[in-house]
Motif scaffolding. Structure first.
Motif, PDB file in Angstrom:
ATOM      1  N   MET A 129      -6.139   4.623 -14.948  1.00 21.04           N
ATOM      2  CA  MET A 129      -5.813   4.634 -13.301  1.00 21.04           C
ATOM      3  C   MET A 129      -6.826   3.614 -12.510  1.00 21.04           C
ATOM      4  N   THR A 130      -6.207   2.622 -11.810  1.00 21.65           N
ATOM      5  CA  THR A 130      -7.143   1.699 -11.206  1.00 21.65           C
ATOM      6  C   THR A 130      -7.582   2.023 -10.016  1.00 21.65           C
ATOM      7  N   GLU A 131      -8.780   1.646  -9.550  1.00 26.55           N
ATOM      8  CA  GLU A 131      -9.012   1.956  -8.203  1.00 26.55           C
ATOM      9  C   GLU A 131      -8.614   1.028  -7.062  1.00 26.55           C
ATOM     10  N   THR A 132      -8.466   1.456  -5.809  1.00 23.97           N
ATOM     11  CA  THR A 132      -8.008   0.577  -4.793  1.00 23.97           C
ATOM     12  C   THR A 132      -9.144  -0.507  -4.632  1.00 23.97           C
ATOM     13  N   HIS A 133      -8.675  -1.833  -4.563  1.00 20.58           N
ATOM     14  CA  HIS A 133      -9.505  -2.856  -4.572  1.00 20.58           C
ATOM     15  C   HIS A 133     -10.022  -3.137  -3.008  1.00 20.58           C
ATOM     16  N   VAL A 134     -11.547  -3.209  -2.731  1.00 19.80           N
ATOM     17  CA  VAL A 134     -12.024  -3.020  -1.535  1.00 19.80           C
ATOM     18  C   VAL A 134     -11.316  -3.927  -0.344  1.00 19.80           C
ATOM     19  N   ASP A 135     -10.720  -4.958  -0.833  1.00 16.92           N
ATOM     20  CA  ASP A 135     -10.021  -6.119   0.115  1.00 16.92           C
ATOM     21  C   ASP A 135      -8.827  -5.287   0.551  1.00 16.92           C
ATOM     22  N   TYR A 136      -8.211  -4.221  -0.007  1.00 17.32           N
ATOM     23  CA  TYR A 136      -6.994  -3.782   0.682  1.00 17.32           C
ATOM     24  C   TYR A 136      -7.329  -2.607   1.594  1.00 17.32           C
ATOM     25  N   GLN A 137      -8.585  -2.153   1.696  1.00 14.03           N
ATOM     26  CA  GLN A 137      -8.923  -1.226   2.925  1.00 14.03           C
ATOM     27  C   GLN A 137      -8.862  -1.832   4.245  1.00 14.03           C
ATOM     28  N   LEU A 138      -8.305  -1.249   5.066  1.00 14.20           N
ATOM     29  CA  LEU A 138      -8.073  -1.715   6.543  1.00 14.20           C
ATOM     30  C   LEU A 138      -9.455  -1.428   7.288  1.00 14.20           C
ATOM     31  N   SER A 139      -9.738  -2.442   8.125  1.00 15.39           N
ATOM     32  CA  SER A 139     -10.998  -2.218   9.003  1.00 15.39           C
ATOM     33  C   SER A 139     -10.142  -1.228  10.358  1.00 15.39           C
ATOM     34  N   GLN A 140     -11.197  -1.062  11.051  1.00 12.43           N
ATOM     35  CA  GLN A 140     -10.851  -0.033  12.234  1.00 12.43           C
ATOM     36  C   GLN A 140      -9.769  -0.808  13.147  1.00 12.43           C
ATOM     37  N   LEU A 141     -10.257  -2.238  13.273  1.00 13.06           N
ATOM     38  CA  LEU A 141      -9.217  -2.823  13.997  1.00 13.06           C
ATOM     39  C   LEU A 141      -8.044  -3.366  13.340  1.00 13.06           C
ATOM     40  N   ASP A 142      -7.744  -3.460  11.994  1.00  8.91           N
ATOM     41  CA  ASP A 142      -6.658  -3.465  11.398  1.00  8.91           C
ATOM     42  C   ASP A 142      -5.778  -2.010  11.653  1.00  8.91           C
ATOM     43  N   GLN A 143      -6.474  -1.167  11.629  1.00 13.57           N
ATOM     44  CA  GLN A 143      -5.726   0.004  11.738  1.00 13.57           C
ATOM     45  C   GLN A 143      -5.201   0.333  13.075  1.00 13.57           C
ATOM     46  N   LEU A 144      -5.983  -0.271  14.013  1.00 14.79           N
ATOM     47  CA  LEU A 144      -5.708   0.124  15.384  1.00 14.79           C
ATOM     48  C   LEU A 144      -4.542  -0.889  15.668  1.00 14.79           C
ATOM     49  N   GLU A 145      -4.520  -1.978  15.149  1.00 16.54           N
ATOM     50  CA  GLU A 145      -3.273  -3.366  15.234  1.00 16.54           C
ATOM     51  C   GLU A 145      -1.981  -2.871  14.602  1.00 16.54           C
ATOM     52  N   ALA A 146      -2.150  -1.966  13.414  1.00 15.93           N
ATOM     53  CA  ALA A 146      -1.027  -1.434  12.673  1.00 15.93           C
ATOM     54  C   ALA A 146      -0.440  -0.444  13.649  1.00 15.93           C
ATOM     55  N   GLU A 147      -1.073   0.354  14.145  1.00 13.66           N
ATOM     56  CA  GLU A 147      -0.407   1.433  14.920  1.00 13.66           C
ATOM     57  C   GLU A 147       0.234   0.775  16.101  1.00 13.66           C
ATOM     58  N   SER A 148      -0.514  -0.017  16.917  1.00 12.60           N
ATOM     59  CA  SER A 148       0.216  -0.660  17.958  1.00 12.60           C
ATOM     60  C   SER A 148       1.387  -1.477  17.611  1.00 12.60           C
ATOM     61  N   ILE A 149       1.508  -1.986  16.476  1.00 11.67           N
ATOM     62  CA  ILE A 149       2.569  -2.882  16.138  1.00 11.67           C
ATOM     63  C   ILE A 149       3.819  -1.857  15.890  1.00 11.67           C
ATOM     64  N   HIS A 150       3.413  -0.802  15.296  1.00 10.07           N
ATOM     65  CA  HIS A 150       4.444   0.103  14.851  1.00 10.07           C
ATOM     66  C   HIS A 150       5.001   0.684  16.246  1.00 10.07           C
ATOM     67  N   ILE A 151       4.268   0.778  17.111  1.00 10.83           N
ATOM     68  CA  ILE A 151       4.764   1.704  18.302  1.00 10.83           C
ATOM     69  C   ILE A 151       5.584   0.536  19.203  1.00 10.83           C
ATOM     70  N   PHE A 152       5.246  -0.816  19.116  1.00 13.42           N
ATOM     71  CA  PHE A 152       6.159  -1.883  19.709  1.00 13.42           C
ATOM     72  C   PHE A 152       7.511  -1.852  19.080  1.00 13.42           C
ATOM     73  N   ARG A 153       7.443  -1.690  17.546  1.00 10.98           N
ATOM     74  CA  ARG A 153       8.563  -2.016  16.967  1.00 10.98           C
ATOM     75  C   ARG A 153       9.750  -0.578  17.207  1.00 10.98           C
ATOM     76  N   GLU A 154       8.798   0.372  17.239  1.00 11.03           N
ATOM     77  CA  GLU A 154       9.475   1.651  17.523  1.00 11.03           C
ATOM     78  C   GLU A 154      10.470   1.741  18.717  1.00 11.03           C
ATOM     79  N   VAL A 155       9.598   1.259  19.513  1.00 14.00           N
ATOM     80  CA  VAL A 155      10.280   1.178  21.009  1.00 14.00           C
ATOM     81  C   VAL A 155      11.529   0.059  21.269  1.00 14.00           C
TER      82      VAL A 155
END
Length: 304
Positions: free
Chosen positions: A1-27
């Motif tokens: 089983m391979t471990e998740t590469h560090v580059d694929y871990q989202l930063s706090q800003l990336d997580q906030l951005e993804a959540e907001s983008i999801h909300i825009f698309r949902e609406v």
């Protein structure tokens, strides 16, 4: 089983951005006619940037709405026009001045233009038939805004009842409305002022230059430094003088104060905010100082 590469871990800003983008698309998929409320300030500009990312390479599929008090900072209006022209979105301007002339709201000479925005906004939402309106409120900005959910129901009179909010378990949003009702949507609910500035720096976002340190003629009123202008003359013993200041928030220039600051870059602004103990609204917005519940009272009436 391979471990998740560090580059694929989202930063706090990336997580906030993804959540907001999801909300825009949902609406956009759920509501017939959404609109983005756009003041030209840092929060609404970040919202517009997130909306741009959410639908790229297509154009943003809804217009932007600005409620113009007639007392807006020229630098803010110039930045608003720059964004609108670059993105090619439709701009709807709801003018408080026009609303007064048409009898939509009543100017009694005592009520601020900021409060007159409420009736002007509700009239524009009803006239255009908007069913959802994106707002830039953040939960760290003011305690009344911390009470609101991402989807905030407004009744047929455009009013908010904090006791009738809908649950949002597992980020599932209930957007059902009856005719005449609408939803206010807050994609930045989980962002802080520091997050906003880090994102502005990361994305190299254009914002009004009055957010940065500059020389300006100001005077002291009720513990705030206000900008001298034809709409905001000094009274009594007030004396205007030139100081080095910047604005933490923008709005009606007759009520929006500035702070003395030498922060002329985003990095310096971030350092300054990191040690601040008062939110931008608490420090520089006169319309929030009338009472402890000033913002909540306005929100119940239909404010942003």
């Amino acid at each position: 089983m391979t471990e998740t590469h560090v580059d694929y871990q989202l930063s706090q800003l990336d997580q906030l951005e993804a959540e907001s983008i999801h909300i825009f698309r949902e609406v956009a998929s759920e509501f017939e006619k959404p609109v983005l409320m756009f003041s030209g300030g840092k929060d609404s500009i970040v919202m517009l940037r997130l909306a741009e990312k959410a639908f790229y390479p297509a154009k943003i599929p809804f217009p932007v709405l600005q409620v113009d008090t007639g007392y807006d900072f020229p630098e803010v209006l110039a930045c608003r026009d720059s964004w609108v022209n670059r993105l090619g979105v439709r701009l709807v301007v709801a003018s408080v001045e026009e609303a007064i002339k048409n009898g939509v709201v009543v100017d009694d000479g005592k009520t601020s233009r900021n409060r007159l925005q409420i009736g002007t906004l509700l009239h524009s939402l009803e006239e255009e038939g908007f069913t959802a309106a994106f707002g830039g409120g953040r939960r760290d900005e003011e305690k009344a805004r911390a009470k609101e959910r991402v989807y905030s129901h407004r009744d047929e009179f455009g009013q908010w009842d904090p006791k009738m909010q809908r649950p949002e378990l597992w980020s599932l949003y209930n957007g059902r409305i009856h005719e005449g009702e609408h939803m206010r949507i807050f994609p930045l609910s989980n962002w802080t002022e520091l997050d906003i500035w880090h994102y502005i720096g990361q994305e190299k976002i254009e914002i009004p230059n009055i957010y940065f340190s500059h020389r300006r003629r100001v005077f002291l009123r009720d513990g705030m430094l206000l900008s001298e202008s034809e709409y905001n003359p000094t009274k009594g013993n007030e004396t205007a003088e030139e100081r080095t200041v910047r604005f933490r928030t923008v709005g009606d220039l007759t009520l929006t104060g500035c702070v003395e600051s030498g922060a002329d870059t985003i990095e310096k602004i971030i350092d300054e905010i990191a040690v601040a103990r008062v939110t931008e609204r608490g420090a520089t917005r006169g319309d929030d100082r009338f009472s402890e519940a000033a913002m909540e009272d306005r929100k119940k009436e239909g404010y942003f």
